[in-house]
Design a protein around this motif. Sequence first.
Motif, PDB file in Angstrom:
ATOM      1  N   VAL A  91       0.977  -1.232   0.025  1.00  0.00           N
ATOM      2  CA  VAL A  91      -0.014   0.060  -0.171  1.00  0.00           C
ATOM      3  C   VAL A  91       0.910   1.326  -0.052  1.00  0.00           C
ATOM      4  CG1 VAL A  91      -1.882  -1.228   1.194  1.00  0.00           C
ATOM      5  CG2 VAL A  91       0.218   0.050   2.420  1.00  0.00           C
ATOM      6  N   THR A  92       0.540   2.358  -0.428  1.00  0.00           N
ATOM      7  CA  THR A  92       1.198   3.535  -0.415  1.00  0.00           C
ATOM      8  C   THR A  92       1.224   4.150   0.956  1.00  0.00           C
ATOM      9  OG1 THR A  92      -0.916   4.903  -0.676  1.00  0.00           O
ATOM     10  CG2 THR A  92       0.117   4.111  -2.577  1.00  0.00           C
ATOM     11  N   PRO A  93       2.293   5.086   1.274  1.00  0.00           N
ATOM     12  CA  PRO A  93       2.505   5.525   2.546  1.00  0.00           C
ATOM     13  C   PRO A  93       1.385   6.193   3.070  1.00  0.00           C
ATOM     14  CG  PRO A  93       4.401   5.714   1.207  1.00  0.00           C
ATOM     15  CD  PRO A  93       3.420   5.484   0.294  1.00  0.00           C
ATOM     16  N   GLU A  94       0.543   6.864   2.123  1.00  0.00           N
ATOM     17  CA  GLU A  94      -0.539   7.647   2.752  1.00  0.00           C
ATOM     18  C   GLU A  94      -1.743   6.675   3.247  1.00  0.00           C
ATOM     19  OE1 GLU A  94       0.956   8.029  -0.008  1.00  0.00           O
ATOM     20  OE2 GLU A  94       1.892   9.930   0.083  1.00  0.00           O
ATOM     21  N   GLN A  95      -1.998   5.674   2.199  1.00  0.00           N
ATOM     22  CA  GLN A  95      -2.958   4.704   3.109  1.00  0.00           C
ATOM     23  C   GLN A  95      -2.262   3.968   4.224  1.00  0.00           C
ATOM     24  OE1 GLN A  95      -2.805   2.098  -0.600  1.00  0.00           O
ATOM     25  NE2 GLN A  95      -4.533   3.055  -1.573  1.00  0.00           N
ATOM     26  N   TYR A  96      -1.337   3.784   4.427  1.00  0.00           N
ATOM     27  CA  TYR A  96      -0.875   2.942   5.402  1.00  0.00           C
ATOM     28  C   TYR A  96      -0.753   3.769   6.764  1.00  0.00           C
ATOM     29  CZ  TYR A  96       2.199   0.367   8.575  1.00  0.00           C
ATOM     30  OH  TYR A  96       2.552  -0.525   9.677  1.00  0.00           O
TER      31      TYR A  96
END
Length: 619
Positions: free
Chosen positions: A331-336
């Motif tokens: 997942v992207t850092p933003e999603q994480y």
Amino acid sequence: MKSRSPLVNRIAIAVGAVVITAVVSMATTLAVSKSIEGNATAINLAGSLRMGAFQLLASAMSPARLGSNGAQLQQKLTDYEQRLSHQGIMRTVPESDDHPLTREYREMLRIWQQELRPALLLHTSGTPVTDQLLTITEEFVTQVDNLVNLLEQRTEARIDLLHLIQIVSLVFSILIIVALFHDLKNRVLRPLRKLVDIAIAVGEQDFSRKANLKGSDELSRLGQAFDQMTSELALSYYELEAEARDKTRELEKSHAALELLHNASRKLFANHDLCNGAVPMLQELEKLLGIGPIRLFLHDRHSAEPVEALSTSVKERPFYCRDHQCNACLVTPEQYDDLPVEGNDGRRLLLPIRTPGQLLGTLEVWYPANEGLSQTARRLLETLSDQLATAIFLERQITEEQQLTLAEERTVIARELHDSLAQSLSYLKMQVARLRRLDISGDHKPAHDAILEELSTGLNSAYRQLRELLTTFRLKLDTPDLRTALQQTVNEFSDRLGYPVQLDYNLPPQTISPNEEIHTLQVIREALANAVKHAEATEIVVQVRFESPRVCVRILDNGKGLPGGDQPLQHYGLIIMQDRARTLGGNISIQNRDTGGVEVAFNFVPKSRHLITTEAINT
């Protein structure tokens, strides 16, 4: 008794009063009976004094006062006087001088000592009794009668007192019991009937009945609690319908989750791939229950820390991933950052992955702290942990069976090598020894000796390698893994050296395949054999470490080192070690250490399914 005292206290007071009454009654009865102890004996003894006085008078009248009769009279007077001061009489006489019984007893003693006894001694034997002696005797007997009467009166008075005490105790106990029954009837039985009627009405869904009990005892407070309960039940009854609707929706969600678990379990057991089989199912379960991320950690008996086996959401590709084309868990850092993890308003639930008697791993589930986790979701996750435990157990069992099969095949190969190749090499060594005994002379002798030396060196090296190979194949492992084999090898060479060989092992479980384990073990055994044979070392260390993505093996000793700083020519053991390193796609270096001794460094990239093969090779 206070009317507003608690029920238990009132009962305790009543029972305590009855007990105190009984104790007082028994104590006074005991004291009174103790005070009249011995009175009957004293009365009997005092009564016998009257008859004794007349017997003494008769003895004084008998003829022949002198001689034996005189001595007998003197003895009777002495015996009678002892009876006057008998212990049975003395115990009943009080020590007080003013007591009537004391005065009567002393008066009796005075008449005896001052009047009757002297009169008996002065009376002439065989003559009739004088009026004076008879009068003194009657006076003494009268005094004895008075003493007996006083003893009888005293005894009867004590008995009457005992009767009075018993009657008073009985009456007092009856009054206490009657008061207790009356209090129980008003404060226990009647409130209980009201409470039973309210309970029956509540069972019939009638919440209008009230106890209306006043007071501060237990039943009054219970009645007040019943009244409050009926009021709250009336409100809760209507709230149950709304809650039932919520439960219905939760059950529907649970049904969908169970169906998901059922469908995924078949794929999990059929695929034999924990990551591909579990991650999609876990991600769907996260969407359904509103939880996540979920991580799985596997436990190993030889690992101090659990090893992460899969995760549903990660920012970077994990080291255990074997398919670098798969991006399911990335997942992207933003999603994480939006996930409910530690430091982001998330709570963690740890569920054990276990079979009977064995802990296989831990399932880590994160969920939003503000929403919590329902009991239904917990039960579903527990069911999931049971399914994962079964799948992991079956996978490990299959792997162990394959490794045991490989170990059995290695045993068969060792037996075949011993029965064929080992015997052939032994035969060739004997033939070379025969050639050495031949007397070869002439110009060809140096060439012959060189050839024989080369043959002998090659045969000895081949034979030693064969023995090492047979030893490796014949290792008996309780758990067929590299750590156990290395520990046995270290113990074996420690016995041969006479001092312990150190083992530094931190390889994660199931990092390398069985074939890689065999080659690694053989390289280590060859290096240890060289150190034992040539190094003359006093300290040897074996290091097996995982430096991602490579497995690094080092064998260090503090011996005399390699001659010339390089490996000797035609040393077949070192050549074989290099062949094994090339077989695994790695490299090996053998060189002297700056501090003295030799360092054998061997490293390779494992091709097991726990590592990304393409990325590892590029590394």
